[in-house]
Design a protein around this motif. Structure first.
Motif, PDB file in Angstrom:
ATOM      1  N   ARG A   9     120.740  38.329  27.693  1.00  0.00           N
ATOM      2  CA  ARG A   9     121.512  39.196  26.797  1.00  0.00           C
ATOM      3  C   ARG A   9     120.567  40.075  25.977  1.00  0.00           C
ATOM      4  NH1 ARG A   9     122.834  39.708  21.717  1.00  0.00           N
ATOM      5  NH2 ARG A   9     121.862  37.795  21.026  1.00  0.00           N
ATOM      6  N   LYS A  10     119.470  39.484  25.459  1.00  0.00           N
ATOM      7  CA  LYS A  10     118.518  40.262  24.668  1.00  0.00           C
ATOM      8  C   LYS A  10     117.844  41.329  25.530  1.00  0.00           C
ATOM      9  CE  LYS A  10     117.457  36.779  21.169  1.00  0.00           C
ATOM     10  NZ  LYS A  10     116.455  35.845  20.672  1.00  0.00           N
ATOM     11  N   ASP A  26     128.110  37.663  25.997  1.00  0.00           N
ATOM     12  CA  ASP A  26     128.259  37.076  24.668  1.00  0.00           C
ATOM     13  C   ASP A  26     129.411  36.074  24.661  1.00  0.00           C
ATOM     14  OD1 ASP A  26     129.113  38.045  21.349  1.00  0.00           O
ATOM     15  OD2 ASP A  26     127.396  36.855  21.981  1.00  0.00           O
ATOM     16  N   ILE A  32     127.109  47.812  27.986  1.00  0.00           N
ATOM     17  CA  ILE A  32     127.637  47.238  26.732  1.00  0.00           C
ATOM     18  C   ILE A  32     128.761  46.262  27.040  1.00  0.00           C
ATOM     19  CG2 ILE A  32     128.945  47.782  24.633  1.00  0.00           C
ATOM     20  CD1 ILE A  32     127.223  50.361  24.448  1.00  0.00           C
ATOM     21  N   LEU A  71     127.306  43.138  28.306  1.00  0.00           N
ATOM     22  CA  LEU A  71     126.763  42.349  27.201  1.00  0.00           C
ATOM     23  C   LEU A  71     127.867  41.611  26.442  1.00  0.00           C
ATOM     24  CD1 LEU A  71     124.023  44.712  25.748  1.00  0.00           C
ATOM     25  CD2 LEU A  71     123.686  42.507  26.852  1.00  0.00           C
ATOM     26  N   LYS A 131     120.374  43.993  26.172  1.00  0.00           N
ATOM     27  CA  LYS A 131     120.597  44.760  24.944  1.00  0.00           C
ATOM     28  C   LYS A 131     119.430  45.705  24.704  1.00  0.00           C
ATOM     29  CE  LYS A 131     121.730  44.145  20.041  1.00  0.00           C
ATOM     30  NZ  LYS A 131     121.002  45.283  19.588  1.00  0.00           N
ATOM     31  N   ASP A 186     119.622  49.635  24.423  1.00  0.00           N
ATOM     32  CA  ASP A 186     119.077  50.326  23.243  1.00  0.00           C
ATOM     33  C   ASP A 186     118.070  51.386  23.670  1.00  0.00           C
ATOM     34  OD1 ASP A 186     119.014  47.427  21.006  1.00  0.00           O
ATOM     35  OD2 ASP A 186     120.624  48.807  21.562  1.00  0.00           O
TER      36      ASP A 186
END
Length: 165
Positions: free
Chosen positions: A146-147, A25, A18, A21, A150, A154
């Motif tokens: 990033r996706k 970002d 996290i 990320l 993520k 998740d």
């Protein structure tokens, strides 16, 4: 106890992911700000080139008008001068032709300079466009990473949540 350690390690890794990320970002936002700056610089250069072109075209047109006016005045002056003073005629005409030659040389140099400016602006615009495309590709790559990261986080969280139930 072993299960608990595994969950703690997975939770710790999820927290690290996290944070990673968040840093990505921040980098994406920085790249986007740079992209806006590049777009602004490109717009400014295009505007400056347009203004410079208009100024040079006006200068050339004014110089050509002055050239025509000078030629007309010279013709009228020459007709009167031929009647009055034959000997000084050659010197006066030579001075006028030198001035006209200087004006023509100036017009020619101005046109050449305008071409150089157009070339320079074109090259700069192409470089800026290439930089913009490179920045856009970098942003898209970072966005994809990033996706993907993520999605991994998740999935890890869902896996952890699924195992705790």
């Amino acid at each position: 106890n072993k299960h608990r350690k595994t969950m703690k390690l997975q939770l710790h890794q999820a927290i690290i992911d996290i944070e990673h990320l968040r840093r990505l970002d921040g980098k994406v936002e920085s790249v986007l700000e740079k992209l806006v700056d590049v777009d602004s610089q490109l717009a400014s250069l295009i505007s400056k080139e347009s203004n410079l072109r208009k100024t040079i075209e006006t200068l050339v047109a004014d110089t050509e008008k002055a050239n025509k006016r000078t030629a007309n005045l010279m013709a009228a002056f020459t007709a009167n001068l031929m009647q009055d003073v034959r000997q000084s005629f050659s010197q006066d005409i030579k001075g006028l032709y030198d001035g006209q030659s200087d004006l023509q040389r100036f017009c020619h140099e101005t046109r050449l300079a305008m071409g150089d400016v157009e070339t320079s602006v074109s090259v700069t615009a192409k470089k800026l466009e290439a930089a913009w495309k490179e920045v856009r590709l970098d942003v898209e790559g970072l966005e994809t990473k990033r996706k993907r990261d993520k999605k991994g986080v998740d999935e890890a969280i869902q896996f952890i949540n699924g195992r705790t139930i």
